[in-house]
Design an enzyme around this catalytic site. Structure first.
Site, PDB file in Angstrom:
ATOM      1  N   HIS A  82      39.671 -28.392  -3.929  1.00 21.96           N
ATOM      2  CA  HIS A  82      38.629 -28.018  -4.651  1.00 21.96           C
ATOM      3  C   HIS A  82      37.672 -29.292  -4.584  1.00 21.96           C
ATOM      4  CE1 HIS A  82      36.436 -24.874  -6.880  1.00 21.96           C
ATOM      5  NE2 HIS A  82      35.640 -25.596  -7.336  1.00 21.96           N
ATOM      6  N   ASP A 161      34.334 -18.979 -16.599  1.00 22.13           N
ATOM      7  CA  ASP A 161      34.013 -19.944 -15.640  1.00 22.13           C
ATOM      8  C   ASP A 161      32.847 -19.439 -14.753  1.00 22.13           C
ATOM      9  OD1 ASP A 161      33.563 -22.720 -14.302  1.00 22.13           O
ATOM     10  OD2 ASP A 161      34.524 -21.525 -12.678  1.00 22.13           O
ATOM     11  N   ARG A 168      24.992 -22.752 -15.751  1.00 20.63           N
ATOM     12  CA  ARG A 168      24.900 -24.249 -15.622  1.00 20.63           C
ATOM     13  C   ARG A 168      23.945 -24.512 -14.373  1.00 20.63           C
ATOM     14  NH1 ARG A 168      30.320 -26.274 -14.814  1.00 20.63           N
ATOM     15  NH2 ARG A 168      29.360 -28.097 -14.338  1.00 20.63           N
ATOM     16  N   SER A 183      35.507 -26.551 -15.464  1.00 23.72           N
ATOM     17  CA  SER A 183      35.336 -25.574 -14.628  1.00 23.72           C
ATOM     18  C   SER A 183      36.110 -25.689 -13.505  1.00 23.72           C
ATOM     19  CB  SER A 183      33.764 -25.868 -14.041  1.00 23.72           C
ATOM     20  OG  SER A 183      33.536 -25.080 -12.703  1.00 23.72           O
ATOM     21  N   LYS A 187      39.724 -22.835 -12.889  1.00 24.77           N
ATOM     22  CA  LYS A 187      39.956 -22.037 -11.590  1.00 24.77           C
ATOM     23  C   LYS A 187      41.384 -22.336 -10.942  1.00 24.77           C
ATOM     24  CE  LYS A 187      35.803 -22.901  -9.822  1.00 24.77           C
ATOM     25  NZ  LYS A 187      34.822 -23.057 -10.804  1.00 24.77           N
TER      26      LYS A 187
HETATM   27  N1  URA Z   1      32.873 -26.978  -8.714  1.00 31.80           N
HETATM   28  C1  URA Z   1      33.158 -26.396  -9.663  1.00 31.80           C
HETATM   29  O1  URA Z   1      33.876 -25.235  -9.710  1.00 31.80           O
HETATM   30  N2  URA Z   1      32.346 -26.381 -10.992  1.00 31.80           N
HETATM   31  C2  URA Z   1      31.719 -27.641 -11.275  1.00 31.80           C
HETATM   32  O2  URA Z   1      31.292 -27.663 -12.439  1.00 31.80           O
HETATM   33  C3  URA Z   1      31.336 -28.387 -10.027  1.00 31.80           C
HETATM   34  C4  URA Z   1      32.013 -28.143  -8.871  1.00 31.80           C
END
Ligand code: URA
Length: 434
Positions: A82, A161, A168, A183, A187
């Site tokens: 990620h 999320d 956000r 966040s 995930k």
């Molecule tokens: N990627 C995400 O999934 N969440 C964030 O807050 C920033 C980048």
């Protein structure tokens, strides 16, 4: 509990209890807390911060807002990656097929655009028909069949999320270590990853402006992953200039396809091969990073990664013929290039300015759930340190509105800074946190 008490406590610098955090996450997920109160809490957290315990509680509450995937009945070892978000960051589109083509299945939950940063799902939706909306059985079946899945947060997987993310995006509350860590890690944990590679971006086109900030985010996420029993590594990567040349949804997909075909900008390929190498290392594919990077290179050179990508596009309903013929992607109405008016060296290509300018062109959202224009954006075929001569191309703007085109051209010129003397290229990576 009363939401207003929770907002006021954080606004005044207090520490939220685990019960308060869980109550908020659950109530917001089911629609009992409205967006305006959730936004107020996000802003209070943005200014007052959360400590490590609150951040972990927030992460767990988001994970538990939905189901948690156990993929071990489908594949033996689940590796995931990620990015914390950056401008021109299309890494997943190349890394995921590379790793999958090396025999390590990747089922990934990605996000949409966030602030100045584009989102993988928005990019992929440039491909007509492609959908990230898979049910859990579909996710597993595809992972088993082709070893590659790219999905979004769903009503069942990390739903909190999904809601907080889009809130956000448009409330100026992205760039906070706790909110980003919760966040991202929610995930990854909900999707059942055994091993996680985190690509933490730092600089003008990222949410962490300094290496110190990025290090704090990296350590927070690595600690959360490690405490949850997952092998977790974070790389701190430069994001002062855009990654690769393309910025904007369709343009980035085309650049990712070109990269999978063996072309593409050198900085972007180096970034992808390094992230893929770390994923393959965690998956035990070889003993050293050099060896796993070589495996990734072979997967590209033999065309296996491109095939994987095409298979994933097809399986998720997308028009796979575009992978063979990317010139057939829908193009913006106006495509205009700007040329250097002088000789010199490139001292800065402000990634943040390009990211926001792409949002203004319509490539990102100004308000929640707004439709976006996939075709718009920039191609900036330069890197810091390049020597440029008068008449060389500085960049190309893709726009669907004459007024926005003019603004974008002016932004492009302002985002590039010059030097009369040679300038050192920027590093790809600063450090690794594990
Ligand atoms: N990627 C995400 O999934 N969440 C964030 O807050 C920033 C980048």
């Amino acid at each position: 509990m009363r939401m207003v008490d929770i907002i006021e406590k954080k606004r005044d610098g207090g520490e939220l209890t685990g019960e308060q955090i869980t109550w908020f996450v659950n109530a917001y997920t089911v629609g009992e807390v409205p967006d305006y109160q959730a936004a107020a809490l996000m802003m209070a957290i943005y200014f007052q911060a959360m400590n490590r315990r609150e951040t972990v509680d927030l992460t767990i509450a988001i994970v538990e807002s939905g189901e948690q995937l156990d993929l071990h009945d489908t594949i033996p070892f689940v590796v995931d990656k990620h990015s914390s978000g950056g401008v021109g960051d299309k890494t997943t589109l190349v890394v995921q097929p590379l790793v999958s083509a090396c025999g390590v299945p990747v089922g990934k939950m990605s996000g949409r655009g966030l602030g100045l940063s584009g989102g993988t799902l928005d990019k992929m939706e440039s491909i007509p028909g492609w959908t990230p909306n898979l049910s859990l059985p579909e996710f597993k079946e595809q992972l088993k069949d082709i070893g590659l899945v790219l999905a979004g947060q769903t009503a069942t997987l990390a739903p909190a999320d999904g809601k907080l993310y889009s809130l956000r995006d448009v409330t100026g509350t992205v760039a906070n270590v706790s909110l980003i860590a919760a966040s991202i890690m929610s995930k990854k944990l909900a999707a059942g990853a055994d091993a996680i590679v985190l690509d933490v971006k730092v600089g003008k086109g990222a949410f962490m402006p300094t290496v110190e900030d990025a290090r704090e985010l990296a350590h927070t996420m690595v600690d959360i992953g490690t405490d949850a029993g997952r092998k977790t590594v974070a790389l701190i990567a430069d994001m002062n200039q855009p990654l690769g040349y393309a910025i904007g949804n369709t343009l980035e997909v085309k650049e990712a396809i070109a990269t999978l075909k063996g072309g593409g900008p050198a900085d972007f390929w180096e970034h992808c091969v390094t992230i893929a190498g770390h994923m393959l290392l965690l998956a035990g594919k070889a003993d050293t990073l050099e060896e796993t990077k070589e495996l990734a290179r072979q997967a590209r050179d033999e065309g296996k990664a491109l095939q994987k990508f095409k298979l994933m596009v097809e399986r998720q309903g997308g028009q796979a013929s575009l992978v063979d013929a990317p010139d057939n992607f829908r193009q913006a109405q106006f495509v205009e290039s700007l040329y250097a008016q002088r000789n010199g060296f490139i001292a800065e290509i402000n990634a943040g300015a390009f990211g926001w300018s792409c949002v203004q062109l319509g490539g990102g959202r100004q308000v929640k759930n707004e439709p976006i224009d996939h075709a718009v954006g920039f191609i900036v075929p330069l890197k810091v340190g390049d020597q440029v001569e008068s008449g060389d191309i500085l960049g190309t703007v893709h726009a669907n509105d004459a007024y926005k085109l003019a603004a974008a051209k002016s932004n492009l010129l302002q985002a590039i800074k010059w030097s009369d003397t040679p300038v050192k290229p920027l590093p790809h990576f600063y450090e690794t946190v594990s």
